[in-house]
Write a protein that holds these residues in place. Sequence first.
Motif, PDB file in Angstrom:
ATOM      1  N   GLU A 141      34.936  31.850  43.208  1.00 26.51           N
ATOM      2  CA  GLU A 141      35.818  32.890  43.721  1.00 26.51           C
ATOM      3  C   GLU A 141      36.686  32.333  44.840  1.00 26.51           C
ATOM      4  O   GLU A 141      36.241  31.498  45.616  1.00 26.51           O
ATOM      5  CB  GLU A 141      34.971  34.063  44.248  1.00 26.51           C
ATOM      6  CG  GLU A 141      35.768  35.190  44.850  1.00 26.51           C
ATOM      7  CD  GLU A 141      34.874  36.298  45.367  1.00 26.51           C
ATOM      8  OE1 GLU A 141      34.294  37.031  44.546  1.00 26.51           O
ATOM      9  OE2 GLU A 141      34.731  36.405  46.600  1.00 26.51           O
ATOM     10  N   SER A 142      37.910  32.801  44.908  1.00 26.84           N
ATOM     11  CA  SER A 142      38.808  32.501  46.031  1.00 26.84           C
ATOM     12  C   SER A 142      39.089  33.832  46.723  1.00 26.84           C
ATOM     13  O   SER A 142      40.016  34.558  46.344  1.00 26.84           O
ATOM     14  CB  SER A 142      40.116  31.865  45.557  1.00 26.84           C
ATOM     15  OG  SER A 142      39.860  30.593  45.018  1.00 26.84           O
ATOM     16  N   ALA A 143      38.299  34.147  47.711  1.00 26.14           N
ATOM     17  CA  ALA A 143      38.359  35.463  48.352  1.00 26.14           C
ATOM     18  C   ALA A 143      39.711  35.767  48.975  1.00 26.14           C
ATOM     19  O   ALA A 143      40.125  36.925  49.041  1.00 26.14           O
ATOM     20  CB  ALA A 143      37.258  35.574  49.401  1.00 26.14           C
ATOM     21  N   THR A 144      40.435  34.758  49.424  1.00 26.12           N
ATOM     22  CA  THR A 144      41.716  35.007  50.091  1.00 26.12           C
ATOM     23  C   THR A 144      42.798  35.491  49.122  1.00 26.12           C
ATOM     24  O   THR A 144      43.841  35.967  49.561  1.00 26.12           O
ATOM     25  CB  THR A 144      42.218  33.738  50.811  1.00 26.12           C
ATOM     26  OG1 THR A 144      42.316  32.676  49.871  1.00 26.12           O
ATOM     27  CG2 THR A 144      41.290  33.357  51.939  1.00 26.12           C
ATOM     28  N   THR A 145      42.562  35.412  47.821  1.00 24.21           N
ATOM     29  CA  THR A 145      43.525  35.905  46.838  1.00 24.21           C
ATOM     30  C   THR A 145      43.432  37.416  46.672  1.00 24.21           C
ATOM     31  O   THR A 145      44.286  38.025  46.032  1.00 24.21           O
ATOM     32  CB  THR A 145      43.298  35.258  45.461  1.00 24.21           C
ATOM     33  OG1 THR A 145      42.010  35.651  44.980  1.00 24.21           O
ATOM     34  CG2 THR A 145      43.410  33.751  45.529  1.00 24.21           C
ATOM     35  N   GLY A 146      42.378  38.011  47.227  1.00 25.24           N
ATOM     36  CA  GLY A 146      42.158  39.447  47.059  1.00 25.24           C
ATOM     37  C   GLY A 146      41.307  39.763  45.847  1.00 25.24           C
ATOM     38  O   GLY A 146      40.881  40.894  45.666  1.00 25.24           O
TER      39      GLY A 146
END
Length: 106
Positions: free
Chosen positions: A29-34
């Motif tokens: 997951e890339s949390a900063t992408t939303g």
Amino acid sequence: MVVVEVALKQTVGSARVKRGDELIVRLIESATTGFRWANALKPDGILEPISSTFEVNPETGIGGGGHRILRFRAIVPGQASLRLILRQDWLPDAPQEQVVLQIFVE
């Protein structure tokens, strides 16, 4: 305890656990992408959600990618279909990806 590793490209899988075991699912997951992985499991009494946490990849640091760690406990014997969706919180009905795991509890 059983650990199930699921890569982002893997969209289906299965696992066998025993009553009382903890099932851990790790998803990229890339949390900063939303976009965040969420449990779309309807309560069925077979699996109980315990927690959902995010671990930053130490090589990328803050703002980089990592893993969503979802934990479940096997409550009673049976079969459960675990559906995990990658979505933005403000667009809950528009998942970008999904993973379906068939869990067999003995």
